[in-house]
Write a protein that holds these residues in place. Structure first.
Motif, mmCIF file in Angstrom:
data_model
loop_
_atom_site.group_PDB
_atom_site.id
_atom_site.type_symbol
_atom_site.label_atom_id
_atom_site.label_comp_id
_atom_site.label_asym_id
_atom_site.label_seq_id
_atom_site.Cartn_x
_atom_site.Cartn_y
_atom_site.Cartn_z
ATOM 1 N N ARG A 1 0.870 -1.175 0.000
ATOM 2 C CA ARG A 1 0.000 0.000 0.000
ATOM 3 C C ARG A 1 0.902 1.218 0.000
ATOM 4 N N ASP A 2 0.614 2.124 -0.901
ATOM 5 C CA ASP A 2 1.433 3.328 -1.062
ATOM 6 C C ASP A 2 2.888 2.925 -1.268
ATOM 7 N N ASP A 3 3.801 3.411 -0.415
ATOM 8 C CA ASP A 3 5.226 3.089 -0.589
ATOM 9 C C ASP A 3 5.715 2.065 0.434
ATOM 10 N N THR A 4 4.793 1.205 0.916
ATOM 11 C CA THR A 4 5.150 0.214 1.931
ATOM 12 C C THR A 4 4.837 -1.196 1.444
ATOM 13 N N VAL A 5 5.790 -2.083 1.665
ATOM 14 C CA VAL A 5 5.576 -3.510 1.418
ATOM 15 C C VAL A 5 5.546 -4.176 2.782
ATOM 16 N N ALA A 6 4.452 -4.898 3.040
ATOM 17 C CA ALA A 6 4.294 -5.601 4.313
ATOM 18 C C ALA A 6 4.438 -7.099 4.079
ATOM 19 N N PHE A 7 5.309 -7.705 4.866
ATOM 20 C CA PHE A 7 5.473 -9.155 4.854
ATOM 21 C C PHE A 7 4.667 -9.655 6.049
ATOM 22 N N VAL A 8 3.605 -10.380 5.758
ATOM 23 C CA VAL A 8 2.618 -10.711 6.784
ATOM 24 C C VAL A 8 2.663 -12.195 7.131
ATOM 25 N N GLU A 9 2.840 -12.467 8.402
ATOM 26 C CA GLU A 9 2.758 -13.830 8.931
ATOM 27 C C GLU A 9 1.357 -14.003 9.506
ATOM 28 N N VAL A 10 0.645 -15.012 9.040
ATOM 29 C CA VAL A 10 -0.714 -15.279 9.508
ATOM 30 C C VAL A 10 -0.653 -16.428 10.506
ATOM 31 N N LYS A 11 -1.199 -16.202 11.677
ATOM 32 C CA LYS A 11 -1.244 -17.228 12.722
ATOM 33 C C LYS A 11 -2.696 -17.455 13.115
ATOM 34 N N ALA A 12 -3.162 -18.672 12.919
ATOM 35 C CA ALA A 12 -4.533 -19.034 13.280
ATOM 36 C C ALA A 12 -4.479 -20.014 14.444
ATOM 37 N N ARG A 13 -5.120 -19.651 15.517
ATOM 38 C CA ARG A 13 -5.163 -20.492 16.705
ATOM 39 C C ARG A 13 -6.568 -20.419 17.309
ATOM 40 N N ARG A 14 -6.867 -21.390 18.151
ATOM 41 C CA ARG A 14 -8.161 -21.365 18.845
ATOM 42 C C ARG A 14 -8.286 -20.113 19.695
ATOM 43 N N ARG A 15 -7.196 -19.748 20.311
ATOM 44 C CA ARG A 15 -7.116 -18.467 21.012
ATOM 45 C C ARG A 15 -6.074 -17.668 20.236
ATOM 46 N N GLY A 16 -6.517 -16.656 19.529
ATOM 47 C CA GLY A 16 -5.674 -15.931 18.589
ATOM 48 C C GLY A 16 -4.315 -15.518 19.095
ATOM 49 N N TRP A 17 -4.245 -15.041 20.344
ATOM 50 C CA TRP A 17 -2.968 -14.562 20.869
ATOM 51 C C TRP A 17 -1.949 -15.678 21.028
ATOM 52 N N ASP A 18 -2.396 -16.932 21.069
ATOM 53 C CA ASP A 18 -1.458 -18.052 21.177
ATOM 54 C C ASP A 18 -0.530 -18.119 19.961
ATOM 55 N N GLY A 19 -0.930 -17.518 18.854
ATOM 56 C CA GLY A 19 -0.101 -17.519 17.659
ATOM 57 C C GLY A 19 1.225 -16.814 17.854
ATOM 58 N N LEU A 20 1.275 -15.891 18.792
ATOM 59 C CA LEU A 20 2.523 -15.174 19.046
ATOM 60 C C LEU A 20 3.599 -16.089 19.622
ATOM 61 N N ASP A 21 3.185 -17.124 20.336
ATOM 62 C CA ASP A 21 4.154 -18.059 20.915
ATOM 63 C C ASP A 21 4.969 -18.769 19.839
ATOM 64 N N ALA A 22 4.382 -18.940 18.671
ATOM 65 C CA ALA A 22 5.052 -19.667 17.590
ATOM 66 C C ALA A 22 6.013 -18.787 16.795
ATOM 67 N N LEU A 23 6.114 -17.523 17.138
ATOM 68 C CA LEU A 23 6.929 -16.603 16.352
ATOM 69 C C LEU A 23 8.198 -16.214 17.108
ATOM 70 N N ASP A 24 9.063 -17.183 17.355
ATOM 71 C CA ASP A 24 10.314 -16.900 18.048
ATOM 72 C C ASP A 24 11.306 -16.254 17.078
ATOM 73 N N TRP A 25 12.498 -15.951 17.570
ATOM 74 C CA TRP A 25 13.475 -15.228 16.736
ATOM 75 C C TRP A 25 13.926 -16.056 15.540
ATOM 76 N N ARG A 26 13.925 -17.392 15.652
ATOM 77 C CA ARG A 26 14.312 -18.226 14.501
ATOM 78 C C ARG A 26 13.300 -18.083 13.376
ATOM 79 N N LYS A 27 12.020 -18.101 13.735
ATOM 80 C CA LYS A 27 10.962 -17.932 12.736
ATOM 81 C C LYS A 27 11.055 -16.530 12.126
ATOM 82 N N GLN A 28 11.318 -15.529 12.944
ATOM 83 C CA GLN A 28 11.469 -14.169 12.440
ATOM 84 C C GLN A 28 12.652 -14.085 11.473
ATOM 85 N N ALA A 29 13.737 -14.788 11.782
ATOM 86 C CA ALA A 29 14.906 -14.792 10.893
ATOM 87 C C ALA A 29 14.572 -15.463 9.564
ATOM 88 N N ARG A 30 13.799 -16.550 9.592
ATOM 89 C CA ARG A 30 13.412 -17.225 8.349
ATOM 90 C C ARG A 30 12.507 -16.335 7.503
#
Length: 149
Positions: A72-101
């Protein structure tokens, strides 16, 4: 006493499941996979409604994958989608290794699409709850240099 050679008349070796994990049937794995695909579709609709163009879905590079690449405009967003029964639990799966990948995959995508090299880059997370509710976190993490780990 009868001696039975290894592998003859014995059950397959038992490998315990790590704590907190259970063995899932193929039907359960399929439901999870379908839930994840639906979550990516819902997140793409959410972004389009917010004025983004979806440049790529499910980009797979040598170093990792990116669920959505949006612009959008001059920004490119790289979006990680996390689907969980409790949405906030998706953050647990995003450690620094996943962020590096994800960061390395974003570098690969940008190398293949140099027209976006001058755009602002952002790493977002879309937390998708059952029923399609979305919590969208812009700038959820910074680019992680692959040489640092």
């Amino acid at each position: 006493m009868v001696t039975v050679p290894l592998g003859v008349g014995r059950a397959a070796p038992f490998f315990p499941v790590p704590a907190g994990r259970s063995r899932r049937t193929s039907a359960e794995r399929r439901r999870s996979y379908d839930f994840g695909l639906a979550a990516e579709r819902d997140a793409a609709h959410f972004l389009r409604a917010g004025g983004y163009a979806i440049l790529r879905q499910r980009f797979k590079g040598r170093s990792g994958e990116i669920d959505l690449v949006a612009q959008r405009d001059d920004t490119v967003a790289f979006v990680e989608v996390k689907a969980r029964r409790r949405g906030w639990d998706g953050l647990d799966a995003l450690d620094w290794r996943k962020q590096a990948r994800i960061s390395a995959a974003a570098d690969e995508w940008l190398a293949a699409h140099p027209v976006y090299a001058g755009y602002c880059q952002r790493y977002d997370i879309a937390l998708v709850w059952p029923g399609g509710a979305i919590e969208y976190l812009e700038n959820a993490f910074e680019h992680v240099e692959s040489g640092g780990w």
